[in-house]
Design a protein around this motif. Sequence first.
Motif, PDB file in Angstrom:
ATOM      1  N   ALA A  34      45.374  41.054  41.427  1.00 26.55           N
ATOM      2  CA  ALA A  34      45.340  39.627  41.747  1.00 26.55           C
ATOM      3  C   ALA A  34      44.318  38.931  40.858  1.00 26.55           C
ATOM      4  O   ALA A  34      43.425  39.564  40.291  1.00 26.55           O
ATOM      5  CB  ALA A  34      44.995  39.417  43.223  1.00 26.55           C
ATOM      6  N   GLY A  35      44.451  37.607  40.763  1.00 26.92           N
ATOM      7  CA  GLY A  35      43.502  36.821  39.989  1.00 26.92           C
ATOM      8  C   GLY A  35      44.095  36.314  38.692  1.00 26.92           C
ATOM      9  O   GLY A  35      45.291  36.455  38.427  1.00 26.92           O
ATOM     10  N   VAL A  80      37.143  33.058  35.689  1.00 25.94           N
ATOM     11  CA  VAL A  80      37.830  34.325  35.903  1.00 25.94           C
ATOM     12  C   VAL A  80      37.757  34.696  37.374  1.00 25.94           C
ATOM     13  O   VAL A  80      36.704  34.597  38.006  1.00 25.94           O
ATOM     14  CB  VAL A  80      37.208  35.455  35.060  1.00 25.94           C
ATOM     15  CG1 VAL A  80      37.932  36.781  35.329  1.00 25.94           C
ATOM     16  CG2 VAL A  80      37.269  35.121  33.580  1.00 25.94           C
ATOM     17  N   GLY A  81      38.884  35.136  37.915  1.00 27.30           N
ATOM     18  CA  GLY A  81      38.933  35.698  39.255  1.00 27.30           C
ATOM     19  C   GLY A  81      39.729  36.993  39.221  1.00 27.30           C
ATOM     20  O   GLY A  81      40.825  37.029  38.655  1.00 27.30           O
ATOM     21  N   LEU A  82      39.178  38.063  39.789  1.00 27.14           N
ATOM     22  CA  LEU A  82      39.851  39.362  39.775  1.00 27.14           C
ATOM     23  C   LEU A  82      39.844  39.967  41.173  1.00 27.14           C
ATOM     24  O   LEU A  82      38.858  39.842  41.908  1.00 27.14           O
ATOM     25  CB  LEU A  82      39.162  40.323  38.812  1.00 27.14           C
ATOM     26  CG  LEU A  82      39.198  39.968  37.322  1.00 27.14           C
ATOM     27  CD1 LEU A  82      38.397  40.987  36.524  1.00 27.14           C
ATOM     28  CD2 LEU A  82      40.639  39.903  36.812  1.00 27.14           C
ATOM     29  N   GLY A  83      40.939  40.609  41.528  1.00 26.49           N
ATOM     30  CA  GLY A  83      41.004  41.209  42.853  1.00 26.49           C
ATOM     31  C   GLY A  83      42.197  42.123  43.003  1.00 26.49           C
ATOM     32  O   GLY A  83      42.843  42.527  42.033  1.00 26.49           O
ATOM     33  N   LEU A  84      42.507  42.426  44.265  1.00 22.75           N
ATOM     34  CA  LEU A  84      43.572  43.366  44.578  1.00 22.75           C
ATOM     35  C   LEU A  84      44.206  42.959  45.901  1.00 22.75           C
ATOM     36  O   LEU A  84      43.526  42.484  46.809  1.00 22.75           O
ATOM     37  CB  LEU A  84      42.997  44.784  44.695  1.00 22.75           C
ATOM     38  CG  LEU A  84      43.959  45.956  44.538  1.00 22.75           C
ATOM     39  CD1 LEU A  84      44.514  46.005  43.117  1.00 22.75           C
ATOM     40  CD2 LEU A  84      43.231  47.263  44.853  1.00 22.75           C
ATOM     41  N   GLY A  85      45.519  43.164  45.982  1.00 26.13           N
ATOM     42  CA  GLY A  85      46.222  42.833  47.204  1.00 26.13           C
ATOM     43  C   GLY A  85      47.240  43.895  47.554  1.00 26.13           C
ATOM     44  O   GLY A  85      47.597  44.738  46.730  1.00 26.13           O
ATOM     45  N   ALA A 136      47.829  35.134  34.077  1.00 29.74           N
ATOM     46  CA  ALA A 136      47.772  35.809  35.368  1.00 29.74           C
ATOM     47  C   ALA A 136      48.767  36.962  35.372  1.00 29.74           C
ATOM     48  O   ALA A 136      49.981  36.736  35.488  1.00 29.74           O
ATOM     49  CB  ALA A 136      48.082  34.837  36.505  1.00 29.74           C
ATOM     50  N   GLY A 137      48.279  38.170  35.210  1.00 30.30           N
ATOM     51  CA  GLY A 137      49.154  39.327  35.236  1.00 30.30           C
ATOM     52  C   GLY A 137      50.134  39.330  34.086  1.00 30.30           C
ATOM     53  O   GLY A 137      49.761  39.558  32.936  1.00 30.30           O
ATOM     54  N   GLU A 138      51.391  39.033  34.383  1.00 27.55           N
ATOM     55  CA  GLU A 138      52.447  39.033  33.378  1.00 27.55           C
ATOM     56  C   GLU A 138      52.956  37.628  33.102  1.00 27.55           C
ATOM     57  O   GLU A 138      54.110  37.436  32.742  1.00 27.55           O
ATOM     58  CB  GLU A 138      53.592  39.938  33.830  1.00 27.55           C
ATOM     59  CG  GLU A 138      53.167  41.396  34.010  1.00 27.55           C
ATOM     60  CD  GLU A 138      54.263  42.255  34.592  1.00 27.55           C
ATOM     61  OE1 GLU A 138      55.135  41.690  35.286  1.00 27.55           O
ATOM     62  OE2 GLU A 138      54.266  43.465  34.349  1.00 27.55           O
TER      63      GLU A 138
END
Length: 275
Positions: free
Chosen positions: A73-74, A48-53, A88-90
Amino acid sequence: MKNHIARALLICAGLLASYPAIAQNTDTALVPLPSLDDFTKGEDGWAVGLGLGVEYETAYEGSDEFGFEIQPAGAVQWRSGDNIFYFAGEAFGWRGRRDDVWLFEALLGFEEGREEGDSDEGYLDGLGSQEEGFEAVFQARRAFSTDWRYWLVGRVVTGGDGNLGLFGIGRRFGDQTDGSGSEINLVAVFHDSEYANKGFGINDAQSAASGLDAISLSGGLRSIGVDYSFRYYVRENWQIYGEALFEYYSSEVQKSPIARSDYEAEVGIGFIYVF
């Protein structure tokens, strides 16, 4: 002012790419390309990788209006050997490496469509809103060698509103095998008439409502583009990533009243924590 900020973001991305990563990871990614996130650290199982951009981009295709947008992000990934399945997202997708020089990818993603309100200046008034929906993306990359220094790329996007194809060549910078470093791609983009008119066509009813000249586009060359991606580990579990994209429209697309600019551009930067 916004253009100055965009240039500053690009300069920051270039400076980051010119220095070695603060903390080098020795893990092996499925394919060592920074445009393809791989949080598995070379091991089978969940990752798992989670973040923001933050992105600075055109408001819609053909727009001369720019703005900032915050994006999550992630991804959640599951690796089994030379295959990664991800959410990933959608988008739900799969990537698979074959013979160390082939990469195949398939995903199902959500297309947001276009709203009249996407233009703050009212340039889309009278054109109506486009429906949201799903689109399928199929991609293949063929490297010239197992170090993935150079490769050919092909991509097809298809859904309920036509088809788009992309063909190009890419180059990777750096020798990392953990997916960090940077890369650049030069591509030619093609669309069929249905896809072209979804973004840039104006029928008689829309013309009467908007005051814009009616236009119907044929299929063919859509644009020539270049994109640059980077990804670096700033700590053992922290990544910084970014992308800059420039797409120059073909002469036929530029004839559309919707294309108020002859290009589309985007720059983004963000952080991801890898669990």
